[in-house]
Design an enzyme around this catalytic site. Sequence first.
Site, PDB file in Angstrom:
ATOM      1  N   VAL A 262       0.837  -1.202   0.000  1.00 27.26           N
ATOM      2  CA  VAL A 262       0.000   0.000   0.000  1.00 27.26           C
ATOM      3  C   VAL A 262       0.870   1.250   0.000  1.00 27.26           C
ATOM      4  O   VAL A 262       0.550   2.268  -0.637  1.00 27.26           O
ATOM      5  CB  VAL A 262      -0.951  -0.001   1.221  1.00 27.26           C
ATOM      6  N   ALA A 263       2.031   1.161   0.686  1.00 35.12           N
ATOM      7  CA  ALA A 263       2.938   2.305   0.716  1.00 35.12           C
ATOM      8  C   ALA A 263       3.468   2.639  -0.668  1.00 35.12           C
ATOM      9  O   ALA A 263       3.846   3.781  -0.950  1.00 35.12           O
ATOM     10  CB  ALA A 263       4.107   2.018   1.660  1.00 35.12           C
ATOM     11  N   ASP A 309     -10.633  25.391 -39.359  1.00 32.45           N
ATOM     12  CA  ASP A 309     -11.510  26.022 -40.324  1.00 32.45           C
ATOM     13  C   ASP A 309     -10.958  27.418 -40.616  1.00 32.45           C
ATOM     14  O   ASP A 309     -10.184  27.965 -39.834  1.00 32.45           O
ATOM     15  CB  ASP A 309     -12.923  26.104 -39.731  1.00 32.45           C
ATOM     16  N   ASP A 539     -17.133  24.893 -36.651  1.00 30.95           N
ATOM     17  CA  ASP A 539     -18.322  25.560 -36.122  1.00 30.95           C
ATOM     18  C   ASP A 539     -19.617  25.008 -36.678  1.00 30.95           C
ATOM     19  O   ASP A 539     -20.689  25.275 -36.147  1.00 30.95           O
ATOM     20  CB  ASP A 539     -18.257  27.070 -36.394  1.00 30.95           C
ATOM     21  N   ASP A 543     -18.722  19.856 -39.445  1.00 32.50           N
ATOM     22  CA  ASP A 543     -17.466  19.661 -38.717  1.00 32.50           C
ATOM     23  C   ASP A 543     -17.591  18.639 -37.581  1.00 32.50           C
ATOM     24  O   ASP A 543     -16.575  18.156 -37.075  1.00 32.50           O
ATOM     25  CB  ASP A 543     -16.995  20.990 -38.114  1.00 32.50           C
TER      26      ASP A 543
END
Length: 808
Positions: A262-263, A309, A539, A543
């Site tokens: 765990v360490a 674009d 946009d 696209d």
Amino acid sequence: MDRTQGLSAEEAAARLAREGPNEIRREKGKSLWAILGGQFRGAMTWLLVGACIVSGALGEVVDAIAIGAIIVLNALIGFVQEYRASRAMNALKAMTAPRARVRRGGQLETLAAKDIVVGDLLVLDAGDVVAADALLLEVHALSVDEATLTGESMPVEKDTAPTAEGTPLAERTDQVFMGTSVGNGSALAVVTQTGMKTELGRIASLLAEVKSEPTPLEGRLEQVGRLLLVLCLVIAGIVALLGLLRGHPWLEVLMSSVSLAVAAVPEGLAAIVTVALAIGVQRMAKRNVLVRKLPAVETLGCTTVICTDKTGTLTTGTMSVREVWGPDHDRVLDVAAAASDAELDATGTAGSGDPTEVAILKAALERGIEGGAIEKERARVTVHPFDADRKRMSIRRADHVLYVKGALELMLPLCTTGQEGALEANRELASRGLRVLAVAVGEGEEEQSLELVGLLGLADPPRPEAIEAVRQARAAGIRTIMITGDHPLTALAIAREMGIVLPGEDPKEIVHARATPEDKLRIVRSWKARGEIVAMTGDGVNDAPALREAHIGIAMGVTGTEVSREASSMVLTNDDFASIVAAVREGRGIFDNVRKTLVYLLTGNFGELVLMLGASIVGLPLPHTALQIQWINLVTDGLPALVLVMDPPDQDVLTQPPRKATEPILGASQWQAVIATGLLESSVVLGVFVWALGSHDATGARSLAFSVLVFAEVFRAFSARSTSLVFFETGVFTNVRLLMGIAFTIALQIGLSELTWTRDLFGITSMTHADLLVCGAIGLVPVTLIELFKLARRALRRGEATVVAPPA
């Protein structure tokens, strides 16, 4: 077909039953439970789950709760991201017209768009959203805005002249398409395709086929997670074997080995990555970039190709007069303004009407020619509107002058004076991608015996800041690829003006004009197949598939459609390419911060493992208890690491080449640093522990080793900020949070030995001020040696450079 009757109600009903409703099908998405369950995949997640279970079994309830909270937080973030991405198809559905007017059985009816069928006669007027793909039968000065579908910046003037099969979508002037809008004029059209068979439906199908992929950061963290998982199992096995060989009870052996495993897990890693990305989101928001998906913040930092674009991103998105040709420029603009129907608002910065005419009125106003004054002083008498066959319009005004503007090739035969040099000027302007309009004046009612006054060259001009951004992107090793629906000449002219295409470069792979949605998708996939990290801007609806396919999709916030925004990872609030380059700088800084913080965390964990394994192998008592190990992880994986990840980007981050997509988050140099620094730190602490055992009992020795290790790790945070600069060169006060975090952590550590109940809880003894000063001084040893090593390495490199340099 009878253009006055249209389909009968019976025939329309039969076709609707046979073909189905005229609507975009929603993609079948995952259930909410499936999306949530998908967040618990990956080695790092299961590593944290295992650490949480083990911590609970060891009685470390606080640690177990903290790890569990990290798991839940990351799952919720991923759930929200995936759920929002699944809404792209729903936004596509909203693009279609809710109602449409058709002729059926000789009557004009208004129907729900979903009830439109092939063969219906659509009646279109200005402001209408086209309900289905249709072939034009009658046209009256019709122009349609198809920007969201084709990327074409100018409204498309429509007519009934047939276009050849295979004509690019942006050039099919005899058709209208679902989801586009009528700008001017009116028309009658027969529906040819509905629903998923329309061009919009085809894009929806492409969007549904594109599957999201893990981001580079997610992939790299997954590799680290798998490596740590294997490391934990190996460590637990070694410790268990040593314990059993020495005859220790099996339960004690199990608890010790699991504690060490765990360490080895940096529990705070997932939280730190989340914080790093969240900080990046805040910084990018100040750069006009809104982040919808957290991992995209880092992905943008390793981008190697930006597919962008043109309209509205590299350019302003509005038409303007860029060139005037003729002997008297003021007269050219006066005539053009007098031949326009558009109007400017009171500010003169915006207007209503055809975008070309608005641009003309703005250019005229800059020279003191007001369209409003023209209307008052020279009121219009007759108007001949633009016609697709004539390709010109004319207005006769009260001063008995006929003002005409239109295509030069059709106006030249009507002119008797002013033609000298016009054809050459027209070719020169057109070769630069400008849209050319001729303006002329005449007397009488007819458009004949005209005087050619001059020519106007119009275009959507580039943003000045975008030109500098393209230069910065090139300097940063990022290719800019233009993909647009505009005319090839226009696209190439803008690309050259902006420095996207330099002299001597072949524009074939750099500029793509008249691009369809399939073209955009193909281009993005092509660059990805070469191993590039691809960002895509857009946009329009067309696209959306490419935005989702790219490693990072960037939508326009001002002009963008809801479809493009939902398919994207980021949204530009100002539609400016320069904001993308600014965000790249932040993204690169975030990766550097995640990398150096991960090195910091793993170094501490590796040092703890070496310390515990070393003591176990030589037969010494364990230098730390399980609870002390968890405390060390908590305070060093906590504030110091969390604030270390908030460092500002280096000043030269954009002058460095992009990272390769295959480059791991921890390369050979990072692992060397982890191992070397971890060995140095563990050696110092183990030496203190061995020395203390000579004069203290095991509890007293552990107390000293405990404080030395905490001090050493928090002081090392100063050195972790840079691999080449010593701490005072990085700007001590550029990250004030780090100073505060280290001071707070040291105060907590000192407080443990001051309170009786914390001493009993952690199994330590009370420490004098002298003991604490000694621990602090020894804790400075590792970071001091690291900084001296940086200086020595720099001096060595300078010496090598001096030897290699030729004599002056």
